[in-house]
Write a protein that holds these residues in place. Structure first.
Motif, PDB file in Angstrom:
ATOM      1  N   MET A  33     -22.308  47.390 -10.700  1.00 27.19           N
ATOM      2  CA  MET A  33     -21.295  47.141  -9.673  1.00 27.19           C
ATOM      3  C   MET A  33     -20.937  45.659  -9.630  1.00 27.19           C
ATOM      4  O   MET A  33     -21.816  44.799  -9.646  1.00 27.19           O
ATOM      5  CB  MET A  33     -21.805  47.565  -8.285  1.00 27.19           C
ATOM      6  N   ALA A  34     -19.636  45.384  -9.569  1.00 31.03           N
ATOM      7  CA  ALA A  34     -19.193  43.998  -9.443  1.00 31.03           C
ATOM      8  C   ALA A  34     -19.522  43.478  -8.049  1.00 31.03           C
ATOM      9  O   ALA A  34     -19.634  44.234  -7.086  1.00 31.03           O
ATOM     10  CB  ALA A  34     -17.690  43.919  -9.694  1.00 31.03           C
ATOM     11  N   LYS A  35     -19.690  42.186  -7.945  1.00 29.09           N
ATOM     12  CA  LYS A  35     -19.923  41.585  -6.627  1.00 29.09           C
ATOM     13  C   LYS A  35     -18.636  41.583  -5.804  1.00 29.09           C
ATOM     14  O   LYS A  35     -18.656  41.860  -4.607  1.00 29.09           O
ATOM     15  CB  LYS A  35     -20.456  40.168  -6.799  1.00 29.09           C
ATOM     16  N   VAL A  36     -17.523  41.262  -6.470  1.00 23.64           N
ATOM     17  CA  VAL A  36     -16.236  41.144  -5.769  1.00 23.64           C
ATOM     18  C   VAL A  36     -15.141  41.801  -6.605  1.00 23.64           C
ATOM     19  O   VAL A  36     -15.067  41.602  -7.823  1.00 23.64           O
ATOM     20  CB  VAL A  36     -15.871  39.659  -5.528  1.00 23.64           C
ATOM     21  N   SER A  37     -14.279  42.566  -5.937  1.00 25.80           N
ATOM     22  CA  SER A  37     -13.068  43.104  -6.557  1.00 25.80           C
ATOM     23  C   SER A  37     -11.867  42.358  -5.990  1.00 25.80           C
ATOM     24  O   SER A  37     -11.711  42.263  -4.766  1.00 25.80           O
ATOM     25  CB  SER A  37     -12.919  44.605  -6.266  1.00 25.80           C
ATOM     26  N   VAL A  38     -11.021  41.833  -6.875  1.00 27.72           N
ATOM     27  CA  VAL A  38      -9.820  41.110  -6.461  1.00 27.72           C
ATOM     28  C   VAL A  38      -8.611  41.971  -6.801  1.00 27.72           C
ATOM     29  O   VAL A  38      -8.394  42.323  -7.971  1.00 27.72           O
ATOM     30  CB  VAL A  38      -9.696  39.746  -7.175  1.00 27.72           C
ATOM     31  N   ASN A  44     -19.645  37.680 -11.957  1.00 28.68           N
ATOM     32  CA  ASN A  44     -19.612  39.137 -11.791  1.00 28.68           C
ATOM     33  C   ASN A  44     -18.476  39.524 -10.853  1.00 28.68           C
ATOM     34  O   ASN A  44     -18.655  39.682  -9.651  1.00 28.68           O
ATOM     35  CB  ASN A  44     -20.957  39.627 -11.244  1.00 28.68           C
ATOM     36  N   ILE A  45     -17.296  39.661 -11.416  1.00 27.59           N
ATOM     37  CA  ILE A  45     -16.090  39.866 -10.621  1.00 27.59           C
ATOM     38  C   ILE A  45     -15.192  40.882 -11.330  1.00 27.59           C
ATOM     39  O   ILE A  45     -15.198  40.996 -12.563  1.00 27.59           O
ATOM     40  CB  ILE A  45     -15.364  38.505 -10.422  1.00 27.59           C
ATOM     41  N   GLU A  46     -14.455  41.642 -10.551  1.00 27.89           N
ATOM     42  CA  GLU A  46     -13.539  42.653 -11.083  1.00 27.89           C
ATOM     43  C   GLU A  46     -12.115  42.302 -10.652  1.00 27.89           C
ATOM     44  O   GLU A  46     -11.871  42.017  -9.484  1.00 27.89           O
ATOM     45  CB  GLU A  46     -13.923  44.035 -10.535  1.00 27.89           C
ATOM     46  N   TYR A  47     -11.199  42.328 -11.625  1.00 27.82           N
ATOM     47  CA  TYR A  47      -9.800  42.034 -11.337  1.00 27.82           C
ATOM     48  C   TYR A  47      -8.978  43.314 -11.497  1.00 27.82           C
ATOM     49  O   TYR A  47      -9.008  43.947 -12.548  1.00 27.82           O
ATOM     50  CB  TYR A  47      -9.249  40.983 -12.299  1.00 27.82           C
ATOM     51  N   LEU A  48      -8.223  43.678 -10.454  1.00 28.72           N
ATOM     52  CA  LEU A  48      -7.348  44.834 -10.521  1.00 28.72           C
ATOM     53  C   LEU A  48      -5.903  44.355 -10.358  1.00 28.72           C
ATOM     54  O   LEU A  48      -5.466  44.023  -9.243  1.00 28.72           O
ATOM     55  CB  LEU A  48      -7.689  45.848  -9.429  1.00 28.72           C
ATOM     56  N   PHE A  49      -5.184  44.279 -11.469  1.00 30.06           N
ATOM     57  CA  PHE A  49      -3.769  43.903 -11.445  1.00 30.06           C
ATOM     58  C   PHE A  49      -2.947  45.192 -11.403  1.00 30.06           C
ATOM     59  O   PHE A  49      -3.100  46.062 -12.264  1.00 30.06           O
ATOM     60  CB  PHE A  49      -3.402  43.092 -12.685  1.00 30.06           C
ATOM     61  N   VAL A  50      -2.079  45.293 -10.381  1.00 28.64           N
ATOM     62  CA  VAL A  50      -1.306  46.519 -10.204  1.00 28.64           C
ATOM     63  C   VAL A  50       0.172  46.194 -10.399  1.00 28.64           C
ATOM     64  O   VAL A  50       0.786  45.503  -9.585  1.00 28.64           O
ATOM     65  CB  VAL A  50      -1.546  47.135  -8.818  1.00 28.64           C
ATOM     66  N   ASP A  51       0.722  46.685 -11.501  1.00 30.97           N
ATOM     67  CA  ASP A  51       2.125  46.461 -11.849  1.00 30.97           C
ATOM     68  C   ASP A  51       2.991  47.453 -11.081  1.00 30.97           C
ATOM     69  O   ASP A  51       2.944  48.656 -11.330  1.00 30.97           O
ATOM     70  CB  ASP A  51       2.283  46.651 -13.366  1.00 30.97           C
ATOM     71  N   VAL A  71     -11.232  41.703  -1.934  1.00 32.86           N
ATOM     72  CA  VAL A  71     -10.347  40.639  -1.464  1.00 32.86           C
ATOM     73  C   VAL A  71      -8.983  40.819  -2.121  1.00 32.86           C
ATOM     74  O   VAL A  71      -8.873  41.391  -3.205  1.00 32.86           O
ATOM     75  CB  VAL A  71     -10.953  39.254  -1.783  1.00 32.86           C
ATOM     76  N   HIS A  72      -7.942  40.355  -1.441  1.00 28.32           N
ATOM     77  CA  HIS A  72      -6.579  40.461  -1.958  1.00 28.32           C
ATOM     78  C   HIS A  72      -6.051  39.078  -2.320  1.00 28.32           C
ATOM     79  O   HIS A  72      -6.358  38.084  -1.648  1.00 28.32           O
ATOM     80  CB  HIS A  72      -5.666  41.091  -0.908  1.00 28.32           C
ATOM     81  N   CYS A  73      -5.235  39.034  -3.370  1.00 27.48           N
ATOM     82  CA  CYS A  73      -4.571  37.796  -3.756  1.00 27.48           C
ATOM     83  C   CYS A  73      -3.141  38.122  -4.165  1.00 27.48           C
ATOM     84  O   CYS A  73      -2.924  38.966  -5.045  1.00 27.48           O
ATOM     85  CB  CYS A  73      -5.304  37.119  -4.922  1.00 27.48           C
ATOM     86  N   ASP A  74      -2.173  37.506  -3.528  1.00 25.17           N
ATOM     87  CA  ASP A  74      -0.777  37.721  -3.903  1.00 25.17           C
ATOM     88  C   ASP A  74      -0.461  36.915  -5.161  1.00 25.17           C
ATOM     89  O   ASP A  74      -0.937  35.787  -5.325  1.00 25.17           O
ATOM     90  CB  ASP A  74       0.158  37.309  -2.767  1.00 25.17           C
ATOM     91  N   SER A  75       0.355  37.488  -6.029  1.00 22.67           N
ATOM     92  CA  SER A  75       0.512  36.916  -7.368  1.00 22.67           C
ATOM     93  C   SER A  75       1.432  35.699  -7.432  1.00 22.67           C
ATOM     94  O   SER A  75       1.602  35.118  -8.506  1.00 22.67           O
ATOM     95  CB  SER A  75       1.015  37.994  -8.342  1.00 22.67           C
ATOM     96  N   ASP A  76       2.011  35.290  -6.308  1.00 21.68           N
ATOM     97  CA  ASP A  76       2.723  34.006  -6.294  1.00 21.68           C
ATOM     98  C   ASP A  76       1.884  32.926  -5.612  1.00 21.68           C
ATOM     99  O   ASP A  76       2.330  31.786  -5.462  1.00 21.68           O
ATOM    100  CB  ASP A  76       4.094  34.130  -5.625  1.00 21.68           C
ATOM    101  N   ASP A  77       0.653  33.271  -5.217  1.00 24.82           N
ATOM    102  CA  ASP A  77      -0.275  32.310  -4.619  1.00 24.82           C
ATOM    103  C   ASP A  77      -1.355  31.940  -5.622  1.00 24.82           C
ATOM    104  O   ASP A  77      -1.380  32.447  -6.750  1.00 24.82           O
ATOM    105  CB  ASP A  77      -0.918  32.904  -3.365  1.00 24.82           C
ATOM    106  N   TRP A  78      -2.267  31.055  -5.234  1.00 25.23           N
ATOM    107  CA  TRP A  78      -3.390  30.714  -6.111  1.00 25.23           C
ATOM    108  C   TRP A  78      -4.588  30.314  -5.266  1.00 25.23           C
ATOM    109  O   TRP A  78      -4.467  30.050  -4.069  1.00 25.23           O
ATOM    110  CB  TRP A  78      -3.009  29.633  -7.119  1.00 25.23           C
TER     111      TRP A  78
END
Length: 321
Positions: free
Chosen positions: A1-6, A31-38, A91-98
């Protein structure tokens, strides 16, 4: 299991996505998971994402990329991300932010140290010529913080908050693109027992003053009101059901209705909009509204301006969407 999913929604961000993606792939948390949703973007956003990913081979196994069947909007995109996230925290991250490269490591470590259901950090509102730091949390007590967010003295944005994954188990996902953070946030907090706070501006919120999303048109104002009203009505239903406890239920509900009708301020020269505004404002105890220390000043000013018939004029706004 990842520690954090973004979870990162992708739509129409070809100018900004490289900055966002690099800040994510350079995180000091391994240990992180990235979920990019097009969301069926029509520009070069996904091509840029794939290109940048090639420069970070160590991250490839941590990346999941999903394309929606049709353009569905932010709530549906985030819903897919949440339902497919495997991390202990989300956690959520908007793709025009950083984000700062230490953001997710610091927040995860704080969460484990405090056994917190949610961790909050400060954020910065960034324009082309300015960077303003916004305090993310003014109360360590979760009930006081929730009340403060309800009246928007603290932000109900999701992007500067990391929630335990299990908090998402019983929420109703919002509909429409106005007030979606609000509805999700308060449902999540109804399942949180404790909060941790880091006084560091890890998240950078990009505010493009010239963006089309900031344009004021009659159609847009009306549409934003209807979308916001829908999610406010859902939140009021949750308050009435006792799932979210607030100190003064009647006043909180009146304020939330006002927060939605506020989207009509720019078009109050239209009779139907002014009628809706007046109907909502009649429910608001005026003196209590003006004297409340938790009501944002700009809402008070709008209320007073309308009361004294200081209204915007038609010439200032476009009439179509």
């Amino acid at each position: 299991m990842a520690k954090v999913s973004v979870i990162v929604p992708v739509y129409g961000v070809e100018e900004y996505i490289e900055r966002c993606v690099r800040s994510l792939f350079e995180q000091t948390l391994d240990n992180i998971e990235y979920l990019f949703v097009d969301d069926c973007t029509t520009d070069m956003s996904m091509e840029i994402l794939y290109s940048v990913l090639e420069e970070y081979p160590q991250r490839k196994r941590q990346v999941r990329i999903h394309r929606m069947e049709q353009n569905s909007g932010l709530p549906a995109v985030r819903k897919w991300g949440v339902l497919n996230a495997t991390g202990e925290y989300v956690v959520h991250c908007d793709s025009d932010d950083w984000v700062d490269k230490d953001m997710y490591r610091a927040m995860y470590e704080k969460a484990k140290e405090a056994d917190a259901d949610v961790v909050v950090c400060d954020f910065a509102k960034v324009t082309e010529d300015n960077r303003t730091i916004v305090i993310g949390c003014h109360f360590a007590d979760i009930k006081e913080f929730t009340e403060n967010c309800l009246f928007q003295r603290d932000s109900w944005s999701l992007c500067n908050k990391m929630f335990r994954n299990t908090c998402y188990n019983k929420i109703i996902f919002p509909e429409g693109t106005m007030g979606e953070d609000m509805l999700t946030f308060f449902q999540l907090f109804s399942h949180c027992k404790n909060i941790a706070y880091i006084p560091k501006d890890y998240y950078n919120y990009w505010y493009n003053k010239d963006s089309i999303t900031q344009a004021k048109t009659v159609a847009k104002c009306k549409r934003n009101y209807e979308l916001m009203k829908g999610n406010v009505d859902r939140l009021i239903g949750i308050i009435d059901a006792g799932q979210l406890v607030v100190k003064d239920k009647a006043f909180a509900k009146s304020y939330l209705r006002f927060a939605s009708v506020y989207h009509l301020y720019n078009v109050l020269y239209l009779k139907e909009c002014r009628k809706e505004w007046n109907k909502v404002c009649k429910e608001m105890p005026l003196l209590k509204f003006i004297l409340s220390r938790r009501i944002p000043t700009y809402y008070k000013m709008m209320y007073i301006l309308v009361a004294f018939h200081v209204l915007p004029t038609k010439k200032h706004y476009a009439t179509n969407s």
